[in-house]
Each structure stands twice: as structure tokens, then as C-alpha cells.
Write an enzyme that holds these catalytic residues in place. Structure first.
Site, PDB file in Angstrom:
ATOM      1  N   HIS A 250       1.976  -5.513  -3.348  1.00 36.83           N
ATOM      2  CA  HIS A 250       1.652  -6.947  -3.333  1.00 36.83           C
ATOM      3  C   HIS A 250       2.162  -7.631  -4.599  1.00 36.83           C
ATOM      4  O   HIS A 250       2.665  -8.763  -4.547  1.00 36.83           O
ATOM      5  CB  HIS A 250       0.135  -7.146  -3.217  1.00 36.83           C
ATOM      6  CG  HIS A 250      -0.456  -6.549  -1.990  1.00 36.83           C
ATOM      7  ND1 HIS A 250      -1.815  -6.331  -1.838  1.00 36.83           N
ATOM      8  CD2 HIS A 250       0.120  -6.096  -0.834  1.00 36.83           C
ATOM      9  CE1 HIS A 250      -2.040  -5.787  -0.657  1.00 36.83           C
ATOM     10  NE2 HIS A 250      -0.883  -5.630  -0.033  1.00 36.83           N
TER      11      HIS A 250
ATOM     12  N   GLU B  91      -6.121  -6.062   2.727  1.00 35.04           N
ATOM     13  CA  GLU B  91      -7.161  -6.432   1.757  1.00 35.04           C
ATOM     14  C   GLU B  91      -8.542  -6.284   2.395  1.00 35.04           C
ATOM     15  O   GLU B  91      -9.511  -5.913   1.729  1.00 35.04           O
ATOM     16  CB  GLU B  91      -6.971  -7.863   1.248  1.00 35.04           C
ATOM     17  CG  GLU B  91      -5.696  -8.122   0.458  1.00 35.04           C
ATOM     18  CD  GLU B  91      -5.661  -7.481  -0.929  1.00 35.04           C
ATOM     19  OE1 GLU B  91      -6.630  -6.790  -1.305  1.00 35.04           O
ATOM     20  OE2 GLU B  91      -4.648  -7.654  -1.626  1.00 35.04           O
TER      21      GLU B  91
ATOM     22  N   ASP C  42     -11.207  -8.376  -3.585  1.00 36.63           N
ATOM     23  CA  ASP C  42     -10.286  -8.428  -2.445  1.00 36.63           C
ATOM     24  C   ASP C  42     -10.553  -9.645  -1.566  1.00 36.63           C
ATOM     25  O   ASP C  42      -9.628 -10.229  -0.998  1.00 36.63           O
ATOM     26  CB  ASP C  42     -10.368  -7.137  -1.629  1.00 36.63           C
ATOM     27  CG  ASP C  42      -9.772  -5.958  -2.379  1.00 36.63           C
ATOM     28  OD1 ASP C  42      -8.619  -6.063  -2.809  1.00 36.63           O
ATOM     29  OD2 ASP C  42     -10.465  -4.944  -2.551  1.00 36.63           O
TER      30      ASP C  42
ATOM     31  N   TYR D 169     -14.334  -0.251  -0.436  1.00 37.71           N
ATOM     32  CA  TYR D 169     -15.202  -0.371  -1.616  1.00 37.71           C
ATOM     33  C   TYR D 169     -16.663  -0.527  -1.212  1.00 37.71           C
ATOM     34  O   TYR D 169     -17.557   0.054  -1.839  1.00 37.71           O
ATOM     35  CB  TYR D 169     -14.767  -1.547  -2.488  1.00 37.71           C
ATOM     36  CG  TYR D 169     -13.470  -1.311  -3.224  1.00 37.71           C
ATOM     37  CD1 TYR D 169     -13.307  -0.183  -4.035  1.00 37.71           C
ATOM     38  CD2 TYR D 169     -12.406  -2.196  -3.118  1.00 37.71           C
ATOM     39  CE1 TYR D 169     -12.117   0.044  -4.710  1.00 37.71           C
ATOM     40  CE2 TYR D 169     -11.209  -1.971  -3.791  1.00 37.71           C
ATOM     41  CZ  TYR D 169     -11.072  -0.852  -4.585  1.00 37.71           C
ATOM     42  OH  TYR D 169      -9.893  -0.623  -5.254  1.00 37.71           O
TER      43      TYR D 169
ATOM     44  N   GLU E  43      -3.710  -9.173  -9.294  1.00 38.30           N
ATOM     45  CA  GLU E  43      -3.479  -7.876  -8.654  1.00 38.30           C
ATOM     46  C   GLU E  43      -2.773  -6.883  -9.567  1.00 38.30           C
ATOM     47  O   GLU E  43      -2.922  -5.672  -9.402  1.00 38.30           O
ATOM     48  CB  GLU E  43      -2.689  -8.074  -7.357  1.00 38.30           C
ATOM     49  CG  GLU E  43      -3.453  -8.913  -6.342  1.00 38.30           C
ATOM     50  CD  GLU E  43      -2.802  -8.963  -4.978  1.00 38.30           C
ATOM     51  OE1 GLU E  43      -3.130  -8.096  -4.146  1.00 38.30           O
ATOM     52  OE2 GLU E  43      -1.977  -9.868  -4.754  1.00 38.30           O
TER      53      GLU E  43
ATOM     54  N   HIS F  29      -9.342  -2.690   2.125  1.00 35.26           N
ATOM     55  CA  HIS F  29      -9.776  -2.379   0.754  1.00 35.26           C
ATOM     56  C   HIS F  29     -11.239  -2.775   0.556  1.00 35.26           C
ATOM     57  O   HIS F  29     -12.032  -2.010   0.001  1.00 35.26           O
ATOM     58  CB  HIS F  29      -8.931  -3.146  -0.270  1.00 35.26           C
ATOM     59  CG  HIS F  29      -7.483  -2.787  -0.267  1.00 35.26           C
ATOM     60  ND1 HIS F  29      -6.572  -3.429  -1.064  1.00 35.26           N
ATOM     61  CD2 HIS F  29      -6.780  -1.853   0.419  1.00 35.26           C
ATOM     62  CE1 HIS F  29      -5.370  -2.915  -0.858  1.00 35.26           C
ATOM     63  NE2 HIS F  29      -5.477  -1.956   0.044  1.00 35.26           N
TER      64      HIS F  29
ATOM     65  N   GLU G  19      -1.676  -2.537  -3.807  1.00 38.36           N
ATOM     66  CA  GLU G  19      -1.685  -3.657  -4.756  1.00 38.36           C
ATOM     67  C   GLU G  19      -0.375  -3.718  -5.540  1.00 38.36           C
ATOM     68  O   GLU G  19       0.088  -4.797  -5.914  1.00 38.36           O
ATOM     69  CB  GLU G  19      -2.880  -3.553  -5.709  1.00 38.36           C
ATOM     70  CG  GLU G  19      -4.244  -3.607  -5.039  1.00 38.36           C
ATOM     71  CD  GLU G  19      -4.514  -4.899  -4.283  1.00 38.36           C
ATOM     72  OE1 GLU G  19      -3.675  -5.819  -4.325  1.00 38.36           O
ATOM     73  OE2 GLU G  19      -5.570  -4.990  -3.628  1.00 38.36           O
TER      74      GLU G  19
END
Length: 351
Positions: free
Chosen positions: A231, A131, A100, A138, A194, A134, A228
Site C-alpha cells: 500500500h 484492510e 485500519d 487484530y 501506513e 487486517h 501495508e
């Protein structure tokens, strides 16, 4: 295959190269409405690209934060997983945590500077925001599951510590650094990042959901995969607006290159067999996703692949699933998706 670098012998002298590339890029920009400089880029209204604006509003309406994801039930599941399953999940999360940031680097360094259309700049600005969410998610997942500080540090530095993650990262980073490729080529390349580089890993985590495992991880995977997907849809929309599109052969070359790298990643370097998935079917799934992306870009399929995973039939990478629509309906209360003409001021509300 798909290397954006040109052969060494074809390169002119350095000074001549910089001059010719600058001139060529100016010509390209002037030919592309999306890239043409204008003082209009500082003002949003009146909307000139309603479909681009709609995608921005969809992204805005689907906003979420890492705090919304409940990880409290994941640790008991994690502790019961086999060592192979823990290895696979932790390494997938390590790849995602780094990826990301790479997507954002491209948005900040290239796309946001090149694109002059304010509607698209709004979308890219919001994409940068999500992003970051994200990446935080994670990192939080790794921080929650991995208690050993050394292992955690190893995972957080995946681009340096894992050759197969580095290979995918290098492919994406090369496109950011490349000054000779066209904007259209780079739009395709990052749609592949992506839409293809993430697809197999998303499917692997949805496989865990099918088994009733890791509810926090799988819920965050739903949110992120839908983001995603949107996107990727946006990249395809931007591609359709280009006057000088790369040739079909060039697009297919870029996509096929990404497919090869992703297949190698999930069937050899980090095989999905570790969590009980079929590697042959995973290869087919990646080809199916690539064919779908080619179709969205307006080109014919390469692989003619069917979706081999029934559990992925209801999982859309197009940002249009039940959760997204639920989010949209929730945000409708705040008129996020409303047309400006729908906003009527009244004094008869109940208090």
C-alpha cells in the site's frame, strides 16, 4: 509542525471560503490526470496505466483471510509472558485494530471518490477489502488473548480510552477532514500512516518472533506488514504521477511530524523497553523507515539513519518477501498474475 490547518487570521469569510476552495479544487482536479473526470472511469480495458494495474494484480494475488492464521499455539505463550509484555502487546493490537478502520475511511471518503483512473480505483477497492481483513485479524487476536470482557472493551475503544492512540488517530483523521490540503499532501500523509505509524509496531512484533514467541501473532504480522508495504509502494507510485506535487519542504514537514509522533508513541507512551527492546534503537529505526519513504517519493533523506535491527533486514515493507512470492506462485495456478494474452483455450487437458 505538519498541521494541515491554516492560521485563523488567514481564513476568508465562510461563504467566500467555500466558493474559493471549490473553484481551487476544480482547477487542481483538471490539472491532474489521476483526478480528471471522464466517462472512461467506468471501464477498465484497455489498460492505460500498466504499472498501477500490476500493483492491483499483486494485491489480488496476495489475498488472505483471518481463518488462515493458526492461533492455537499462542495462548500457552501468552500465559507465560510477563505482565509488561502482555500490556505492550495488547495495547499495540488495540492501536492496530482502530487504525485500519481509519485508513479505510480515507479510502472511502476521499481517495476512491477523488481518483478517476479505473486501475487505481481497482487497487483502492482491493485495499479496502484487505484492510477489513487486517481489522478482523487484530480484533480476533484481542478476543483470543484477553479473556476479561472489561479489558477487552477498553482495548476495542482505544481511540477513546488511550490518549496516545487518540493522538495518532487524530493526526490521520485531521487529514481526512481537511478540505484545503492538496491530494498530493494527503497521499504523503497516508503513506506516512501506513509506512511510519505502523513500522515501529511491526518491528516490535517481529522482535517477538526472533524470540520464538506467539507464532500466530507473528505470522499475521508478516502478512499484514507485507500488505501495508505494498500500500505504501502504491502511494509512492500515485505520487509520481502527480503534476502538481507538494514541495520537498512540505513533504519533509509531513514526514518529520509523523516520525516525531511515532517515536513518542514507542519510546514514551508505550515504550518498547517493556518487551526488552532498546528505545534509542527504535527511534533510529523509525528514522530509517522515514528516510526510505522519502527516497521512494523522490526526495533526499532527513536523518541519514541506518537500520539498527538486523532481524528486520529480511523483512521488507515493500511486499516482495518470500511469503508474498510464494503466494504469487500459488495463485499463478489460477492465472491471477497472468497477462491476458497468456490465456489460451485448449481441449487437450488431462481429466
Amino acid at each position: 509542525m505538519g498541521d494541515p490547518e491554516r492560521p485563523e487570521a488567514a481564513r476568508p469569510e465562510k461563504g467566500e471560503q467555500l466558493c474559493s476552495e471549490t473553484e481551487e479544487n476544480v482547477v487542481r482536479s483538471n490539472e491532474e490526470p489521476l483526478l480528471r473526470k471522464s466517462s472512461r472511469r467506468f471501464v477498465i480495458f484497455p489498460i492505460q496505466y500498466p504499472d498501477i494495474w500490476r500493483m492491483y494484480k499483486q494485491a489480488q494475488a496476495s489475498f488472505w483471510t483471518a481463518e488462515e492464521v493458526d492461533l492455537s499455539k499462542d495462548l500457552p505463550h501468552w500465559n507465560k509472558l510477563k505482565s509488561d509484555e502482555k500490556y505492550f502487546i495488547s495495547h499495540i493490537l488495540a492501536f492496530f485494530a482502530a487504525s485500519d478502520g481509519i485508513v479505510n475511511e480515507n479510502l472511502v471518503e476521499r481517495f476512491s471518490q477523488e481518483v478517476q483512473v479505473p486501475e487505481a480505483r481497482c487497487f483502492y477497492g482491493f485495499q479496502i477489502l484487505i484492510e477489513n481483513v487486517h481489522s478482523e485479524m487484530y480484533s480476533l487476536l484481542i478476543d483470543t488473548y484477553i479473556r476479561d470482557p472489561k479489558k477487552r472493551e477498553f482495548l476495542f475503544n482505544a481511540i477513546e480510552t488511550m490518549p496516545y492512540v487518540k493522538k495518532k488517530a487524530d493526526w490521520a483523521l485531521r487529514w481526512i477532514a481537511d478540505r484545503k490540503s492538496t491530494f498530493g499532501e494527503r497521499v504523503v500523509a497516508f503513506a506516512a500512516v501506513e509506512g511510519i505509524f505502523f513500522s515501529g509496531s511491526f518491528a516490535a512484533i517481529f522482535w517477538l518472533k526472533k524470540r520464538g514467541l506467539m507464532p500466530g501473532l507473528t505470522f499475521s504480522n508478516e502478512l499484514i506488514s507485507r500488505d501495508e508495504g505494498l500500500h505504501c509502494d502504491f502511494a509512492c507510485l500515485m505520487f509520481q504521477y502527480l503534476v502538481n506535487k507538494p514541495s520537498e519542504d512540505r513533504v519533509r514537514e509531513i514526514i518529520a511530524d509523523a516520525v516525531q509522533i511515532e517515536q513518542e508513541f514507542l519510546t514514551e507512551a508505550l515504550p518498547v523497553g517493556l518487551i526488552g527492546m532498546n528505545c534509542v534503537l527504535m527511534k533510529q529505526y523509525i528514522e530509517f523507515v522515514a528516510d526510505r519513504l522519502l527516497g521512494e517519493l523522490g526526495f533526499s533523506k532527513i536523518f541519514q539513519a541506518e537500520n539498527p535491527f538486523d532481524f528486520m533486514e529480511n523483512i521488507s515493507l515493500e511486499g516482495k518477501t518470500n511469503f508474498f512470492e510464494k503466494r504469487v506462485s500459488e495463485y499463478q495456478r489460477f492465472a491471477v498474475m497472468a497477462e491476458t494474452t497468456d490465456n489460451v483455450f485448449t481441449l487437450d487437458a488431462d481429466f
